[in-house]
Design a protein around this motif. Structure first.
Motif, short mmCIF file in Angstrom:
data_model
loop_
_atom_site.label_atom_id
_atom_site.label_comp_id
_atom_site.label_asym_id
_atom_site.label_seq_id
_atom_site.Cartn_x
_atom_site.Cartn_y
_atom_site.Cartn_z
N ILE A 139 3.74 25.63 19.79
CA ILE A 139 4.28 26.57 20.79
C ILE A 139 5.39 25.90 21.59
CG2 ILE A 139 3.70 27.89 22.85
CD1 ILE A 139 0.87 28.23 21.69
N MET A 140 5.22 24.64 21.91
CA MET A 140 6.22 23.93 22.68
C MET A 140 7.52 23.78 21.88
SD MET A 140 5.85 20.24 24.59
CE MET A 140 5.66 19.36 23.04
N GLN A 141 7.41 23.59 20.58
CA GLN A 141 8.60 23.48 19.73
C GLN A 141 9.38 24.79 19.74
OE1 GLN A 141 7.72 22.36 15.71
NE2 GLN A 141 9.87 22.26 15.07
N LYS A 142 8.66 25.93 19.68
CA LYS A 142 9.30 27.24 19.74
C LYS A 142 10.00 27.45 21.08
CE LYS A 142 10.13 31.70 19.41
NZ LYS A 142 11.27 32.25 18.65
N VAL A 143 9.34 27.06 22.16
CA VAL A 143 9.91 27.22 23.51
C VAL A 143 11.16 26.36 23.64
CG1 VAL A 143 9.50 26.82 25.97
CG2 VAL A 143 7.73 27.86 24.56
N GLU A 178 13.26 25.57 21.24
CA GLU A 178 14.33 26.24 20.51
C GLU A 178 14.88 27.43 21.31
OE1 GLU A 178 12.82 27.27 16.70
OE2 GLU A 178 12.79 25.20 15.95
N MET A 179 13.95 28.16 21.99
CA MET A 179 14.39 29.27 22.82
C MET A 179 15.23 28.76 24.00
SD MET A 179 10.86 31.51 22.83
CE MET A 179 11.44 32.59 24.11
N ALA A 180 14.84 27.61 24.55
CA ALA A 180 15.62 27.03 25.64
C ALA A 180 17.01 26.64 25.18
CB ALA A 180 14.89 25.81 26.21
N ALA A 181 17.14 26.26 23.88
CA ALA A 181 18.44 25.90 23.33
C ALA A 181 19.26 27.12 22.91
CB ALA A 181 18.27 24.97 22.14
N GLY A 182 18.69 28.34 23.04
CA GLY A 182 19.42 29.57 22.73
C GLY A 182 19.06 30.19 21.40
N ASN A 183 18.12 29.61 20.65
CA ASN A 183 17.69 30.17 19.37
C ASN A 183 16.45 31.01 19.60
OD1 ASN A 183 17.18 30.76 16.71
ND2 ASN A 183 16.47 28.70 16.17
N PHE A 184 16.64 32.34 19.72
CA PHE A 184 15.51 33.23 20.01
C PHE A 184 14.88 33.82 18.75
CE2 PHE A 184 18.44 33.55 23.66
CZ PHE A 184 17.60 33.07 24.66
N ASN A 185 15.40 33.49 17.56
CA ASN A 185 14.92 34.11 16.32
C ASN A 185 13.80 33.31 15.65
OD1 ASN A 185 16.81 36.22 16.49
ND2 ASN A 185 18.42 34.90 15.64
N ALA A 186 13.57 32.05 16.06
CA ALA A 186 12.51 31.25 15.45
C ALA A 186 11.15 31.84 15.79
CB ALA A 186 12.61 29.81 15.92
N THR A 187 10.16 31.72 14.86
CA THR A 187 8.82 32.28 15.07
C THR A 187 7.76 31.19 14.95
OG1 THR A 187 8.64 32.83 12.72
CG2 THR A 187 9.50 34.55 14.19
N ILE A 188 6.58 31.50 15.50
CA ILE A 188 5.45 30.58 15.46
C ILE A 188 4.42 31.15 14.51
CG2 ILE A 188 3.71 29.37 16.84
CD1 ILE A 188 5.40 29.96 19.30
N SER A 189 3.92 30.32 13.57
CA SER A 189 2.92 30.79 12.60
C SER A 189 1.58 30.16 12.92
CB SER A 189 3.37 30.42 11.17
OG SER A 189 3.57 29.02 11.07
N ILE A 190 0.88 30.73 13.88
CA ILE A 190 -0.48 30.29 14.24
C ILE A 190 -1.39 31.50 14.05
CG2 ILE A 190 -1.98 29.46 16.08
CD1 ILE A 190 0.34 27.97 17.26
N GLN A 191 -2.41 31.36 13.19
CA GLN A 191 -3.31 32.46 12.87
C GLN A 191 -4.61 32.42 13.65
OE1 GLN A 191 -2.05 34.79 10.96
NE2 GLN A 191 -0.19 33.55 10.61
N ASN A 192 -4.70 31.51 14.59
CA ASN A 192 -5.95 31.40 15.36
C ASN A 192 -6.19 32.67 16.15
OD1 ASN A 192 -5.95 28.83 14.35
ND2 ASN A 192 -5.44 27.83 16.31
N LYS A 193 -7.48 32.99 16.37
CA LYS A 193 -7.86 34.17 17.15
C LYS A 193 -8.22 33.81 18.60
CE LYS A 193 -7.42 36.80 13.54
NZ LYS A 193 -6.28 37.76 13.47
N ASP A 194 -7.99 32.59 18.94
CA ASP A 194 -8.35 32.18 20.31
C ASP A 194 -7.15 32.40 21.24
OD1 ASP A 194 -6.63 30.25 19.44
OD2 ASP A 194 -8.06 28.59 19.50
N GLU A 195 -7.23 31.81 22.44
CA GLU A 195 -6.18 32.00 23.44
C GLU A 195 -4.83 31.46 22.96
OE1 GLU A 195 -9.11 30.80 23.99
OE2 GLU A 195 -10.07 31.94 25.62
N LEU A 196 -4.82 30.37 22.17
CA LEU A 196 -3.56 29.82 21.68
C LEU A 196 -2.90 30.76 20.69
CD1 LEU A 196 -4.54 26.05 21.24
CD2 LEU A 196 -3.18 27.10 23.06
N GLY A 197 -3.68 31.45 19.85
CA GLY A 197 -3.11 32.42 18.92
C GLY A 197 -2.46 33.58 19.66
#
Length: 767
Positions: A358-362, A364-383
């Motif tokens: 999640i931090m890696q995605k954030v 990239e968003m801070a650098a201006g890349n809003f198209n990257a996605t996170i692939s986490i399939q967990n059903k908990d709070e982190l998912g």
């Protein structure tokens, strides 16, 4: 520092805190148990000593009583064998009789000229002793010779008999003896039977108790010493007796009758002993001596008399078990903390893998890349958090496009407003609804003197107190949606000077129309106000000139007639020359004073000359003395500097100023009395002569003080408001200054400064 490290440290700190609290509570519990054990140990020592003292005292008392009775019987037997007359008795006979009666010595005493002394004895060292310095022993001897029961409160009393306590012998200070004294009036001497108690008695209260103390100290390694204190004598000066030239500390008056007292702390121990005795409770004291930290416990006990037992412990030795226990707990706790830190570090790394994605995605968003996605399939709070971050990236891309367009528009508007605010000549400042400064422009800094850094965040204080209510009302009006245009007022600059301003006040609203701040545009109109004021004063001075000229011409006409009449009187000789000279001088003075009114329209020529100010003031005091008496006041002239410098001036003009100032001061003191003080001062570091006229009158109100010197301004019912203005003009023509300082109810001080004629070192003396 990473979250992994922070989490590991947090868990370790929590564990360390729990272990520290456990150590603290364990230490407190151990210390309480240790203190309880110490109290029990000390109490046990005291109980053993009490039992020992009671047993030894009972034994000693029994042996002392038995020995005293034997000495009594031996004394009566000796009296029967010796006869009633001492003259018939020899020392050899006494030695033989003492051996027969199993005594160590036998001595006969007489009271000669009121003093009791030994006359004959089986021991030559006992002959010639006098009891005058023996305290209660001497009193007991006199009571026996008076055939009275002995009542000294010590020793053993029987019929015609008294036996003193066991003590050191006077004839031989190395011996411990028991004495018995018998006198029944049948003989001319008192029988003194003596037995040595050292071998068969050994003073058990000391030796027996010391033996018990040695045994107790061997059993307790932390006990350094045990001392028995006698509260009656401890802390007092030792009672020493000189016996055979040897100072002897009698056994019955010792401050430490048993035990040892080598770790001395007498000043504080005296207080603790007395408090322990009075309270009946144990007392504890800590102190340092001989390089050791010591703990001393004081326990009151009751044997044959009150004692206080002092048990001294080595504090370090006493606390050694506690320190060892604390060290053991500390090492165990340290090991547990290190183990917890290592374990929590690895566990945190496993749990934070999803957070890293999640931090890696954030990032990239801070650098201006809003198209990257996170692939986490967990059903908990982190998912759930990963899904929300993906959605946020999509929306941020849309909003960013809109914001860029708005930012370009706002930048253009901002540049226009900044140019307007920064280059306008009017001062602009913005305050929030609480009155705190939010923004100021350069014109504000130039006008008021406060920099932008000083002003922002500051509640303005540039509004004078007298204008504060009106300004508050204006701001309330603006807060309610109104506005203010061209409001004129007075403000204060940073340096304290006042300026006249014209203000326009407007509200600032947010996008919803709510008022969030207030903007004020201020213009300096001081120059305009001064021009208007100068115009008004010019018009007033024109009127004053006309009035002064008219009054002067009206008064000078009758003065001409009076002047001529006085001259005729002088020529006719009907009045004395002295009277005529005085009249002419006064008329000249009146003529000069009236002439000065013409200064407003047509100033008359006056000749400057060298003057003694002190002489002028003396003349004024003489002239105004009757006026001062009428007002119930006194005039006092003081010179603060010797010698006084000369000045250049016109004497009648300066007299007019002084008369005006003195008259005003006397009128202010009318009915109040007091002293009008005139001071003349010429400081060595100044080129001016200073005059101060200080009255004790009613004073001047602040608003009136600001208008002093204004034409036609006066508070006097019969005044015209011209006097002070004339005085100021005269002083200005003399290149001086005239200032006023006053407070209501405290009087007024008028200070006049005139340039000095000569340096102080060249001044002629003025008597």
């Amino acid at each position: 520092m990473s979250i992994k490290t922070k989490l590991s440290l947090s868990i370790s700190l929590i564990v360390a805190a729990i272990l520290a609290l456990n150590m603290l509570f364990s230490q407190l519990s151990s210390r309480e148990a240790h203190e309880a054990a110490l109290d029990q140990q000390t109490q046990s020592i005291a109980e053993q000593l009490v039992l020992t003292l009671e047993l030894l005292e009972k034994t000693r008392s029994s042996m002392d009583a038995e020995l005293g009775e034997k000495l009594w019987i031996a004394a009566m037997a000796a009296l029967q064998k010796l006869g009633p007359n001492i003259e018939t008795i020899s020392n050899e006979q006494l030695r033989a009789l003492s051996e027969e009666l199993a005594l160590d010595d036998l001595t006969l005493w007489q009271r000669i000229d009121g003093e009791v002394q030994s006359v004959k004895s089986s021991n030559s060292d006992e002959i010639g002793l006098r009891s005058a310095s023996w305290d209660y022993w001497d009193k007991a001897f006199h009571q026996l010779f008076d055939l009275k029961p002995v009542s000294v409160g010590r020793g053993q009393t029987l019929l015609h008999y008294w036996s003193g306590p066991i003590n050191f012998a006077t004839s031989d200070p190395s011996d411990i003896n028991k004495w018995g004294y018998y006198y029944d009036g049948s003989a001319n001497y008192m029988v003194n039977t003596i037995v040595n108690a050292g071998d068969n008695f050994s003073y058990d209260l000391v030796n027996g108790t010391n033996e018990v103390i040695r045994t107790l100290m061997e059993q307790q390694s932390s006990v350094l010493e045990i001392a028995g204190f006698d509260p009656q004598y401890f802390g007092e000066k030792p009672i020493l007796k000189m016996k055979k030239g040897i100072p002897v500390y009698n056994l019955d008056v010792r401050d430490v009758p048993f035990g040892s007292y080598s770790y001395r702390n007498p000043s504080e121990d005296t207080v603790d002993i007395q408090q322990a005795l009075l309270s009946g409770q144990a007392r504890t004291a800590t102190f340092s001596t001989q390089g050791k930290e010591l703990l001393r416990v004081f326990l009151p006990i009751q044997a044959d008399k009150p004692y206080v037992i002092g048990v001294t412990f080595d504090k370090l030795e006493l606390e050694a078990p506690l320190r060892k226990q604390l060290s053991t707990h500390a090492w165990i706790s340290l090991g547990l903390v290190l183990f917890t830190m290592a374990a929590s570090y690895f566990i945190a790394g496993y749990m934070l893998r999803s957070i890293h994605q999640i931090m890696q995605k954030v990032n990239e968003m801070a650098a201006g890349n809003f198209n990257a996605t996170i692939s986490i399939q967990n059903k908990d709070e982190l998912g759930i958090l990963a899904a929300r971050v993906n959605s946020m990236g999509i929306h941020l891309h849309q909003f960013t496009t809109q914001l860029q367009a708005s930012a370009r528009e706002l930048e253009s508007t901002k540049q226009y407003l900044e140019s307007f605010v920064g280059h306008t000549s009017d001062a602009i400042h913005v305050v929030d609804l609480e009155g705190r400064m939010l923004q100021v422009n350069p014109a504000f800094e130039s006008l008021y003197g406060w920099s932008s850094e000083e002003a922002v965040g500051w509640i303005p204080t540039h509004i004078p107190p007298e204008h504060a209510p009106a300004h508050a009302a204006l701001y309330e009006h603006v807060k309610n949606g109104g506005s203010v245009t061209d409001y004129e007022s007075t403000h204060c600059m940073k340096n304290g000077h006042s300026i006249d301003v014209s203000m326009t006040i407007s509200p600032i609203r947010d996008e919803e129309g709510a008022i969030v701040a207030i903007a004020t545009i201020t213009r300096n109109i001081t120059s305009r106000k001064q021009s208007e004021e100068m115009l008004r004063r010019s018009e007033k001075l024109s009127v004053v000139g006309q009035l002064a000229a008219g009054v002067a011409h009206e008064v000078r006409n009758p003065l001409t007639t009076i002047y001529g009449f006085v001259q005729l009187q002088k020529e006719g000789g009907r009045l004395s020359p002295a009277h005529l000279e005085l009249m002419l001088a006064e008329l000249d003075q009146i003529n000069r004073i009236v002439s000065e009114f013409l200064v407003f329209s047509k100033p008359s020529a006056s000749r400057m000359e060298t003057l003694h100010v002190e002489e002028l003031l003396k003349d004024i005091c003489t002239l105004m003395e009757s006026e001062a008496k009428k007002c119930g006041a006194q005039l006092r002239l003081l010179k603060l500097t010797e010698p006084l410098p000369l000045i250049m001036g016109v004497d009648h003009q300066l007299k007019q100023v002084f008369v005006n100032v003195v008259k005003n001061g006397l009128e202010a003191m009318s009915g109040l009395g007091g002293e009008l003080r005139i001071e003349i001062d010429a400081p060595a570091d100044s080129s001016e002569l200073t005059l101060r006229f200080m009255d004790q009158g009613i004073g001047i109100l602040p608003e009136d003080l600001a208008r002093i010197g204004e034409p036609f301004f006066t508070r006097k019912p019969s005044g015209n408001g011209l006097g002070v203005m004339v005085c100021q003009q005269i002083i200005a023509e003399h290149h001086g200054s005239m200032t006023f300082d006053s407070s209501p109810g405290e009087g007024t001080c008028v200070e006049i400064r005139l340039p000095a004629r000569l340096p102080h070192s060249e001044l002629p003396a003025i008597s």
